[in-house]
Structures are given as structure tokens and as C-alpha cells.
Design a protein around this motif. Structure first.
Motif, PDB file in Angstrom:
ATOM      1  N   THR A   1       2.200  11.418   3.255  1.00 39.47           N
ATOM      2  CA  THR A   1       2.526  10.797   1.923  1.00 39.47           C
ATOM      3  C   THR A   1       3.885  11.210   1.887  1.00 39.47           C
ATOM      4  N   PRO A   2       4.743  10.140   1.275  1.00 38.94           N
ATOM      5  CA  PRO A   2       4.238   8.835   1.123  1.00 38.94           C
ATOM      6  C   PRO A   2       4.575   7.972   2.395  1.00 38.94           C
ATOM      7  N   HIS A   3       3.138   7.090   2.639  1.00 38.31           N
ATOM      8  CA  HIS A   3       3.207   6.130   3.599  1.00 38.31           C
ATOM      9  C   HIS A   3       3.144   4.756   3.304  1.00 38.31           C
ATOM     10  N   MET A   4       3.994   3.943   3.653  1.00 40.95           N
ATOM     11  CA  MET A   4       4.030   2.712   2.988  1.00 40.95           C
ATOM     12  C   MET A   4       3.538   1.273   3.902  1.00 40.95           C
ATOM     13  N   TYR A   5       3.031   0.420   3.444  1.00 38.74           N
ATOM     14  CA  TYR A   5       2.825  -0.725   4.155  1.00 38.74           C
ATOM     15  C   TYR A   5       2.830  -1.984   3.260  1.00 38.74           C
ATOM     16  N   ILE A   6       3.319  -3.195   3.944  1.00 36.58           N
ATOM     17  CA  ILE A   6       3.470  -4.436   3.064  1.00 36.58           C
ATOM     18  C   ILE A   6       2.629  -5.465   3.932  1.00 36.58           C
ATOM     19  N   ILE A   7       1.777  -6.230   3.088  1.00 42.13           N
ATOM     20  CA  ILE A   7       0.837  -7.111   3.625  1.00 42.13           C
ATOM     21  C   ILE A   7       1.228  -8.569   3.199  1.00 42.13           C
ATOM     22  N   ASP A   8       1.418  -9.330   3.955  1.00 39.84           N
ATOM     23  CA  ASP A   8       1.822 -10.781   3.095  1.00 39.84           C
ATOM     24  C   ASP A   8       0.580 -11.558   2.749  1.00 39.84           C
ATOM     25  N   ALA A   9       1.200 -12.697   2.121  1.00 45.21           N
ATOM     26  CA  ALA A   9       0.039 -13.760   1.619  1.00 45.21           C
ATOM     27  C   ALA A   9      -0.945 -14.118   2.662  1.00 45.21           C
TER      28      ALA A   9
ATOM     29  N   LEU B   1       0.806  -1.195   0.086  1.00 43.02           N
ATOM     30  CA  LEU B   1      -0.043   0.188  -0.276  1.00 43.02           C
ATOM     31  C   LEU B   1       0.951   1.246   0.123  1.00 43.02           C
ATOM     32  N   GLU B   2       0.518   2.295  -0.765  1.00 41.84           N
ATOM     33  CA  GLU B   2       1.202   3.235  -0.994  1.00 41.84           C
ATOM     34  C   GLU B   2       0.327   4.528  -0.850  1.00 41.84           C
ATOM     35  N   TRP B   3       0.398   5.538   0.201  1.00 39.13           N
ATOM     36  CA  TRP B   3      -0.507   6.469   0.304  1.00 39.13           C
ATOM     37  C   TRP B   3       0.180   7.520  -0.290  1.00 39.13           C
ATOM     38  N   THR B   4      -0.589   8.454  -1.179  1.00 41.66           N
ATOM     39  CA  THR B   4       0.035   9.418  -2.190  1.00 41.66           C
ATOM     40  C   THR B   4      -0.560  10.840  -2.162  1.00 41.66           C
ATOM     41  N   ASN B   5      -0.074  11.790  -2.703  1.00 41.09           N
ATOM     42  CA  ASN B   5      -0.777  12.989  -2.893  1.00 41.09           C
ATOM     43  C   ASN B   5       0.250  13.688  -3.837  1.00 41.09           C
ATOM     44  N   HIS B   6      -0.079  13.792  -5.196  1.00 42.55           N
ATOM     45  CA  HIS B   6       0.876  14.258  -6.211  1.00 42.55           C
ATOM     46  C   HIS B   6       1.341  15.641  -6.014  1.00 42.55           C
ATOM     47  N   ASP B   7       0.716  16.530  -5.135  1.00 37.39           N
ATOM     48  CA  ASP B   7       1.373  17.876  -4.838  1.00 37.39           C
ATOM     49  C   ASP B   7       2.323  17.918  -3.805  1.00 37.39           C
ATOM     50  N   CYS B   8       2.472  16.747  -3.044  1.00 39.37           N
ATOM     51  CA  CYS B   8       3.288  16.881  -1.912  1.00 39.37           C
ATOM     52  C   CYS B   8       4.619  16.645  -2.298  1.00 39.37           C
ATOM     53  N   PRO B   9       5.451  17.694  -1.701  1.00 44.41           N
ATOM     54  CA  PRO B   9       6.969  17.733  -2.061  1.00 44.41           C
ATOM     55  C   PRO B   9       7.706  16.323  -2.011  1.00 44.41           C
ATOM     56  N   PHE B  10       7.273  15.696  -1.066  1.00 48.77           N
ATOM     57  CA  PHE B  10       7.892  14.150  -0.767  1.00 48.77           C
ATOM     58  C   PHE B  10       7.473  13.347  -1.910  1.00 48.77           C
ATOM     59  N   VAL B  11       6.361  13.122  -2.176  1.00 46.48           N
ATOM     60  CA  VAL B  11       5.814  12.461  -3.018  1.00 46.48           C
ATOM     61  C   VAL B  11       6.597  12.761  -4.419  1.00 46.48           C
ATOM     62  N   LYS B  12       6.729  14.119  -4.535  1.00 43.28           N
ATOM     63  CA  LYS B  12       7.142  14.538  -5.971  1.00 43.28           C
ATOM     64  C   LYS B  12       8.715  14.060  -5.941  1.00 43.28           C
ATOM     65  N   LYS B  13       9.572  14.275  -4.818  1.00 39.85           N
ATOM     66  CA  LYS B  13      10.815  13.719  -4.472  1.00 39.85           C
ATOM     67  C   LYS B  13      11.200  12.355  -5.155  1.00 39.85           C
ATOM     68  N   HIS B  14       9.938  11.511  -4.917  1.00 41.99           N
ATOM     69  CA  HIS B  14      10.105   9.970  -5.354  1.00 41.99           C
ATOM     70  C   HIS B  14       9.563   9.769  -6.609  1.00 41.99           C
ATOM     71  N   TYR B  15       8.786  10.489  -7.187  1.00 40.40           N
ATOM     72  CA  TYR B  15       8.032  10.115  -8.684  1.00 40.40           C
ATOM     73  C   TYR B  15       9.111  10.972  -9.558  1.00 40.40           C
ATOM     74  N   SER B  16       9.557  12.367  -9.330  1.00 41.86           N
ATOM     75  CA  SER B  16      10.441  12.874 -10.395  1.00 41.86           C
ATOM     76  C   SER B  16      11.552  12.198 -10.473  1.00 41.86           C
ATOM     77  N   SER B  17      12.091  11.504  -9.432  1.00 43.00           N
ATOM     78  CA  SER B  17      13.460  10.578  -9.522  1.00 43.00           C
ATOM     79  C   SER B  17      13.242   9.409 -10.173  1.00 43.00           C
ATOM     80  N   SER B  18      12.008   8.982 -10.166  1.00 47.69           N
ATOM     81  CA  SER B  18      11.383   7.730 -10.701  1.00 47.69           C
ATOM     82  C   SER B  18      11.764   6.467  -9.871  1.00 47.69           C
TER      83      SER B  18
ATOM     84  N   ARG C   1      10.050   5.412  10.655  1.00 48.77           N
ATOM     85  CA  ARG C   1       9.513   6.677  10.586  1.00 48.77           C
ATOM     86  C   ARG C   1       8.818   6.989   9.564  1.00 48.77           C
ATOM     87  N   PRO C   2       7.705   7.147   9.182  1.00 45.97           N
ATOM     88  CA  PRO C   2       7.018   7.611   7.896  1.00 45.97           C
ATOM     89  C   PRO C   2       7.264   9.193   8.000  1.00 45.97           C
ATOM     90  N   TYR C   3       7.760   9.480   6.961  1.00 48.14           N
ATOM     91  CA  TYR C   3       7.980  11.083   6.632  1.00 48.14           C
ATOM     92  C   TYR C   3       7.188  11.537   5.528  1.00 48.14           C
TER      93      TYR C   3
END
Lengths: 208, 674
Positions: free
Chosen positions: A143-151, A59-76, A198-200
Motif C-alpha cells: 500500500t499504496p499499489h495502483m492500477y489503471i483499467i481502460d474502458a 484501483l488504489e490499495w490502501t492501509n490508513h496506518d501505513c506510513p507510505f499511505v499517510k505520506k500521500h494522504y497527509s500531503s493531500s 515499482r510499487p513501494y
């Protein structure tokens, strides 16, 4: 006979009391079953956690205008992680938008699809959580806030995308990419070594 | 001079929603001295930047310096922040113009007339609801002058206010623990804390990702400490290094800081973090409820319950209410006495009632007469003590009230194990909160009766009233007699064999009076003497009671296995590195203590383990009041017994064992001492 009955009354009363005081905690816990959700994606299709039993879900929480999200999207960085997760680990990657209408990051289904296309993102689906129910169930904060859920639908990771809390692209190469590390460890049948971090990022703009 | 003013004002940088600048507190540098530099930050109205711990989101500014050779710059001396609420999150930061000051040490060999240039890459996050990161390279050149002509810069007042907000480091080191999902800090009640307690909204933890900043801070205090607890962040990773606590005095606007050390001192959840008030109340309610099952209370309650159920429905509720009022009122009475005595400086704890031989004596009489009444040996009629009526034929409201009082009196020795937490917390709270805990305890005790009256369907679970009730009542006399035996034993331990003789004589007199009471119908001849005999008998019984209470305690026979507690004995044992120490705080009237001693602390295996592991066993007896023991209990947040503490050989932190012991648990604790 008499005492037994009275005891029953008291045991029942105690049980009632105990039921009454059990707090209903929704906050997710690593190692416990992941909170359920039921959210519509940009195509109008309903997704439930149970649909993905047997698969690893990110799970990836996002907000396309958030600078931290931009950091990870504009860098691919984010798109690369989505592809690696899908191709190498057969992961279901769900991008979630919990911004309420009128707040930063809120988008229509069309806009969301447009963003996926223009940024060449590769999520399995983009979930529109306008009312914030899913976000709150996961206690998603930024945002971004990440979660992993297993099988087995157990929550195995929650926290940040990486280890350097900044908005600087230059920091990405220096940072530990937690989700990628976690998926690698899962593939090697090892427990995730850093399962809570720590989510940032930008705080999520929930509906009141 | 004008030239220098320009030079310190060289570089305000405008970015989105913010202005930042590298500034100096003085206009120039004097050779051989340090100066204050600062990052001046001016966010737009309603925007803010962050403290060293930004809170639930946000990021503190970061600085990367380029300095002349041999120069150095200190850490930011963070002024205390404001609490900024953003939706469901809490951030710590600054709104409005401010400076983050640092000390700059210029190169040693400076010549008047030179300039010193420094620059810094600053990055920050400025937020309203949305956030904008920014970065800039800021530089500053300062002339070197003689001390006579160095002047404060125009930013002096900003530095001044940053200095005022800089927390004063306290000499005492606090302790913290992260157990039970709480970040709990304990500070010694000395220095500024002697007569000031921090308030929950002005407390800041310096490290991010440790506490859940939006959750309430709970503050509790004892005579020697202040404890501050906040739930851990769900993202807390388990490691904390270099953490401090900042607290601001609202009145003086002065801030203080304590560095913190990790401790495992407190192992029980309820002690790690003082339970939230609501939780204490619930524990008290549950504890009160459990009291109903105690052997001394159960007979009173069950007979009362049967009578209430068998009365017409419209009478049930007033009776239940009266009973509740009786219970809660008695609890409040005892609690008020306790709290008042404590406020008067007396070292006392729950169970203090039973530390007086006089009260134990009175209870023995009460239990004995109650037993006789249940046995049918005597039907106490008339106005002679309401409980007697309520146990037999009278179902009135007044009878219910007195049954409530009686239930409380007989319940007080049987403090259920987990009531210790609630009561320990209660006596340390402000009195009105403390009373609330006792009220809940009373409500818990009264709850079964209330439930029976207000949920008539529960009554259907009870068997129909009938002749069997007399048998049941008579049967219930026996737990009461056993309780009496136990109280006599307590009295014997508190005083001596003479006191037991006195009190038993008193019981015989009481039995005689009861017998006398039954006679007048058959033996007219006695009736003339009856009144004087009754009066004489009552006086005799009271005299016996008084004599028993005044008997001095026996010299305790010393068991070779343990030493009597005194702070000196404990210290001496702890100072010996070849020995571990096991402390047992107990009292004869404490049922839990006695059970534990029987089950876990008197076996041969236990004695053997003490020997092989070189453990000194120290026992403190709180059967009678003992301020030294009360103090010892308080040092563990306790206000009652039992308390079991194990001190390892290496002088490491003591470990508190649970209030209910099992043989294995104790052996393990002792065995792990190596």
C-alpha cells in the motif's frame, strides 16, 4: 481408417496432456484483460469489474496506518489525484482494503467511511476485501499499489503511486506521479509510457 | 583516550523500534589516511532494516552527507543480507545490531590536535510486519592524532563482522538475460565456482524490482558454467543498469559477487532459463508421446494396441503395465549407460547409440526381420525373440514387455524436436534427476497403451478386430522397410559401400533362414541339414554384421558450399570481420536435421544468400562420435543435434536458430547479418 482412428486417440491424448499442463496464472498482465472481481463496498453494495465496462477505473490499495499511505494522504496528494481523476477524466476510483481482520489497516465499513470523510478523500467507493481475493487476483503487494483499467477493461497500468520510494512528503513534488501521467496520456489517446513501475510501500496484510 | 571514546560515541539516536548512530572504526583520524565510518543500526528484536535491494517491499536506508571541505565519503559497502519472509513476499535485510560501513577520506591538510566533524541525514524504514519510517541527523567529531596513539573504537567488532559479510568481487564478469520472463545469469565455472556451486536460498540480486524475490531460484550447471535463473518481477520495467549477483557459501560463510553484463546470446526461451524441473519432466512426457507417431514406432505401437484392445479386459491392464515396464526399463538402461559414460569423462550425447555402426547394423537386422514378419513372409514362432510373438499371436505379459523394449529401440533414432531441450537438461542434472527425465520420456511413449487399457472407452474409437487387420499389418511392413533403407543409408555414411554390401548380404542370409524355416513340412529331405544350415546362416549373418561394422569410413566427398567444423576453422572465420558465419551441427541419423537440410539448407536461394552476404557455412557432422562437436553443443547447453548458430560479421553475440528451420527463417537470419 484404422490409422486415422489411432491418430485421433493420440491427438486426443496429446490435447488432454496439454490442457493438464497449462498453468493457471492469475497474475495480472498489462495489455491483457484485467482480472475480474466481485467485492462489497462500505455501503454493502456489490461491485464487479464488468459493471464498469466503458469507463476508466483506477484501483488504489490502501492501509490508513501505513506510513507510505499517510505520506500521500497527509500531503493531500492522493485526495487531489482522486478529484482530478474524477473531474478531468471521468474515472471510477476504487479504494481497496485487503488487510485481513486483526491486522494493520483493517477497518469496519463505518471506520472506512469515517476515514474518507476525515481525510476528505473522494473515491467512487471503498471496497472491503477482507479475504484478500481481489488483492490476490491483482497480485497487489503493497500500500499504496495502483492500477489503471481502460474502458475496454484492459489493464493499462500497474505499479507505484510515484517514482520516489520514500515516506518523506518532501519527495512528492520531485516525483513523477504515475497515475496522473497515465490518465493524461490516455486522454491524449497515447499509450501509457510508463505502464509498469515499482510499487513501494507497506506489504499488504493478507489473510492466510 | 577516554575523551576520544566519548567523542565517537556522541550520538545514538532513539526512534520507534530502532536505535541508529554514526560511528567510526577507529577512535581518531591520522593525517594522510582514510578511516572507516559506519551507520550503526540496532532494530528492536523481530524488527529489521533493509539491504541495497530490499526485496519485494521495504526500502534501503539513504544517507545524505555534510562533510568538511575537500573530504569525501565512499559508497556503503553492503554486508550480504538475510532472507526475510513476510507473508507471500520476500525481503532482504538485517535483524539485530549491524554496521553499514563506508570509507571516509578526510581533508588532506590536517594538524594533530584538530577535530574533524561530519554529519549525515539518515532515513530508513524499520519493519516487523508493519513498517515505521524514520529519519535523523547524526553527527560525529573525531580528533586528529598521530598514528601511534590511534586505537580501534568500541565498534571494531561490528565493523569486523560487516567486513566478513562483504562480498568479495570476482574477476570474472557474468552475463545476464531477461528474456522469456526470466532473469538468467551465467557465470564461468572458474575461480571460486570451480568446486563450489551456490545454493538457491543464498543468492541475492543487487538491484530492486528485477526479480520476483519470492519465486524459486533455479540453478543448473555445466562443465564450464553455472546458470542461475529466477522469474522476473511483474513490475520489471525492462531496464537494468549496473547489476551484480551476490552468493554466499554456507560452509565458509564467505560471500562473493560478480558484476553482470547483458547478453542476447541465448535467444531460445528454453535456454535463456533452464526450464524448471517440472517443466522438463512435462516436455519429456510430451516428447515421449510424440515418438509414438514416428514412422518407425507407429507400426509396432498400432498393432500392439489393436491386440491389447481385442484381448479380454482383465488381461489388458497387466499387458499395458508390462509394456510400460519394458519401455521405461529400456529408457533407463540406455540413459544409465549414457550417464555412466559421461561420468567417466566421455563426450557423449543423446543419439550416441546410433553413432556406432555395429548398433546401426543390429537395428537394420531387427527392422528387416520385423518387416518380414509383418509382411507375413515368416511367422516367427517358439521362443525366438519375444517381439515376434507379440506382433503375431501371443498376447502374454512377456510379449508385451519385449514389445516395449522393441518400441524403445526403434524409437531412439527419432528424437522428436522438442525432446532436445529435455534431454539436454537431463544429462547436465545430477544423475538421479536426469534419470527422472528419461523415465518420463518412457512413460510418454507408453502412455497411449496405458490409456487404452485404463480408459476402455478409448478402445471403442478403434475399429473392431477383423480380417482387415491382416491387411493392415502387411501394410505396416512398408514404413518398416523404409526405416530399414534409411538405416542402411546411415550405415553407408558412417562406413562405406563395402559395409552396405556386407549388411545386405546379411539380410539375404536372414531371408534365406526365414524361408528355410517355412520349408520342413513340405520338403522332408531338407530337415536333416536344417539345424546345421540355420547355425551356419546365423554365423554368416553375424559375420557380415561384424565386417560391416569394422569397415573404415569413406573419405567424405567435399561439398564446396561448406567447410568441415573444427574449433580452429570457426575461430578463423569469426576473426575475419568481412565474413559472417553460419554453423550447422548435424548427423545423418537425425531426422530433424535431414528434413531441415532438405527444406532450408540446400536450396539455391540459400547458397545464393551465403554468397551475397559473405557468410561462411561450417558444418559439423556428428554421425560418428566427435568430442569437438560434443563440446561445441555443450557450449550452447545442447546435448544433441540439430544446432544452428549464426555469428554476425561485427563479432557480435551468436544467435541460435530454432531446431525446426523454414527457408525464410534461415534467409532472414543470414540476410540480417549486415
Amino acid at each position: 481408417m484404422k490409422m486415422g482412428n489411432l491418430c485421433k486417440v493420440m491427438v486426443a491424448a496429446t490435447a488432454l496432456l496439454c490442457l493438464g499442463i497449462t498453468p493457471s496464472l492469475a497474475a495480472p498482465v498489462v495489455g491483457q484483460p484485467a482480472p475480474a472481481f466481485e467485492v462489497v463496498d462500505t455501503k454493502g453494495q456489490l461491485h464487479q469489474l464488468a459493471d464498469f465496462a466503458g469507463q476508466t477505473v483506477v484501483l488504489e490499495w490502501t492501509n490508513h496506518d501505513c506510513p507510505f499511505v499517510k505520506k500521500h494522504y497527509s500531503s493531500s496528494n492522493m485526495q487531489n489525484q482522486q478529484r482530478t481523476a474524477k473531474d478531468a477524466h471521468d474515472v471510477v476510483w476504487l479504494t481497496v482494503i485487503s488487510s485481513s481482520p486483526g491486522t494493520q489497516g483493517h477497518v469496519s465499513p463505518e471506520q472506512a467511511d469515517e476515514l474518507t470523510q476525515s481525510r476528505e478523500a473522494a473515491p467512487t467507493a471503498v471496497l472491503l476485501d477482507e479475504d484478500g481475493q481481489m488483492g490476490r487476483a491483482y497480485d497487489a503487494r503493497v500500500t499504496p499499489h495502483m492500477y489503471i483499467i481502460d474502458a475496454s477493461q484492459t489493464l493499462v497500468y500497474m505499479g507505484g503511486i510515484d517514482s520516489i520510494p520514500s515516506a518523506r512528503i518532501a519527495d512528492i513534488s520531485e516525483a513523477t506521479q504515475y497515475v496522473m501521467e497515465g490518465l493524461k496520456e490516455m486522454a491524449a489517446d497515447q499509450p501509457i509510457s510508463e505502464s509498469i513501475t515499482r510499487p513501494y510501500g507497506c506489504s499488504i496484510k493478507y489473510a492466510d | 583516550m577516554g575523551l576520544w571514546v566519548n567523542s565517537v560515541n556522541a550520538n545514538p539516536v532513539q526512534r520507534d523500534h530502532i536505535e541508529v548512530e554514526l560511528v567510526s572504526r577507529t577512535q581518531a583520524i591520522v593525517p594522510g589516511t582514510t578511516i572507516e565510518l559506519g551507520l550503526r543500526i540496532l532494530p528492536e528484536t523481530h524488527w529489521h532494516t533493509y539491504w541495497q535491494n530490499p526485496g519485494d517491499s521495504g526500502i534501503a536506508p539513504t544517507l545524505t552527507w555534510s562533510l568538511p571541505e575537500n573530504a569525501s565519503i565512499g559508497e556503503i559497502r553492503w554486508p550480504y543480507p538475510e532472507r526475510i519472509e513476510i507473508g507471500h513476499l520476500v525481503n532482504y535485510g538485517y535483524e539485530g545490531e549491524h554496521v553499514l560501513p563506508m570509507t571516509f577520506t578526510p581533508p588532506p591538510a590536517l594538524v594533530v590536535g584538530e577535530t574533524v566533524a561530519v554529519s549525515v541525514d539518515a532515513s530508513w524504514l524499520v519493519c516487523r510486519i508493519e513498517c515505521i519510517p524514520g529519519e535523523a541527523t547524526l553527527s560525529l567529531s573525531l580528533p586528529v592524532v598521530t598514528s601511534q596513539i590511534n586505537q580501534p573504537s568500541q565498534f571494531e567488532s561490528l565493523f569486523e563482522s560487516a567486513e566478513q559479510r562483504y562480498p568479495e568481487l570476482q574477476a570474472q564478469v557474468g552475463q545476464f538475460s531477461t528474456e522469456a520472463n526470466q532473469f538468467s545469469v551465467r557465470l564461468p565455472r572458474t575461480g571460486v565456482l570451480t568446486d563450489w556451486t551456490p545454493t538457491s536460498d543464498r543468492i541475492f540480486v543487487t538491484t530492486p524490482n528485477v526479480v520476483d524475490h519470492a519465486k524459486d531460484v533455479f540453478i543448473s550447471q555445466g562443465e564450464t558454467w553455472v546458470q542461475i535463473a529466477q522469474p522476473l518481477s511483474p513490475y520489471f520495467s525492462g531496464e537494468v543498469n549496473d547489476i551484480a549477483l551476490v552468493a554466499v557459501d554456507d560452509v565458509t560463510q564467505t560471500a562473493y559477487t560478480w558484476s553482470l553484463q547483458k547478453t542476447d546470446l541465448i535467444t531460445e526461451a528454453a535456454q535463456t532459463a533452464p526450464p524448471a524441473y517440472a517443466m522438463v519432466l512435462l516436455l519429456a512426457l510430451g516428447g515421449g508421446l510424440l515418438l509414438n507417431l514416428m514412422p518407425c514406432v507407429f507400426p509396432v505401437l498400432s498393432i500392439k494396441a489393436l491386440h491389447v484392445v481385442s484381448t479380454p479386459a482383465r488381461q489388458q491392464r497387466p499387458q499395458a503395465i508390462a509394456y510400460t515396464v519394458g519401455v521405461v526399463g529400456s529408457f533407463m538402461f540406455i540413459a544409465s549407460v549414457l550417464l555412466a559414460l559421461r561420468a567417466g569423462g566421455q563426450a557423449m550425447g543423446w543419439g550416441f547409440q546410433l553413432q556406432s555402426p555395429l548398433i546401426v547394423g543390429v537395428l537394420i537386422y531387427v527392422f528387416f526381420i520385423m518387416g518380414l514378419s509383418l509382411s507375413g513372409f515368416v511367422t516367427i514362432g517358439g521362443q525366438w525373440m519375444g517381439w515376434g510373438q507379440s506382433l503375431t499371436e501371443d498376447h502374454g505379459v512377456r510379449g508385451s514387455f519385449t514389445t516395449g523394449v522393441l518400441a524403445t529401440i526403434v524409437a531412439s533414432p527419432c528424437t522428436a524436436p522438442f525432446m532436445g531441450v529435455a534431454l539436454g537438461a537431463a544429462v547436465l542434472m545430477p544423475w538421479f534427476l536426469g534419470l527422472g527425465v528419461f523415465v518420463m520420456l518412457g512413460l510418454g511413449l507408453a502412455l497411449p497403451m496405458l490409456l487404452l487399457a485404463y480408459l476402455p472407452q478409448l478402445g471403442r474409437w478403434l475399429p473392431k478386430p477383423g480380417p482387415w487387420m491382416t491387411t493392415f499389418k502387411e501394410l505396416m511392413a512398408f514404413p518398416i522397410y523404409l526405416s530399414t533403407v534409411w538405416l542402411v543409408w546411415v550405415l553407408a555414411r558412417q562406413t562405406s559401400a563395402s559395409a552396405v554390401a556386407y549388411i545386405l548380404t546379411g539380410l539375404v542370409v536372414l531371408a534365406f533362414l526365414c524361408w528355410l524355416h517355412k520349408q520342413p513340412e513340405r520338403y522332408r529331405a531338407l530337415s536333416g541339414y536344417r539345424h546345421s544350415l540355420v547355425a551356419f546362416g546365423l554365423i554368416a549373418a553375424l559375420a557380415m554384421l561384424a565386417s560391416a561394422a569394422r569397415t573404415p569410413p569413406n573419405e567424405q566427398e567435399q561439398d564446396t558450399v561448406w567447410l568441415n567444423y573444427s574449433p580452429e576453422t570457426l575461430q578463423a572465420a569469426r576473426d575475419d570481420p568481412t565474413q559472417a558465419v553460419f554453423v550447422n551441427m548435424t548427423a545423418d541419423w537425425c531426422v530433424t536435421c535431414l528434413v531441415n537440410e532438405q527444406v532450408a539448407l540446400s536450396s539455391d536461394a540459400f547458397k545464393e544468400a551465403l554468397k551475397t552476404n559473405q557468410v561462411v557455412y561450417i558444418k559439423g557432422d556428428w554421425t560418428r562420435r566427435d568430442p569437438m562437436i560434443t563440446d561445441y553443443l555443450a557450449s550452447f547447453d545442447r546435448n544433441g543435434v540439430p544446432l544452428y548458430v549464426f555469428y554476425p560479421k561485427d563479432g557480435g553475440p551468436p544467435r541460435v536458430l530454432p531446431q525446426i528451420l523454414t527457408p525464410n527463417l534461415v534467409l532472414e537470419a543470414i540476410g540480417n547479418s549486415q
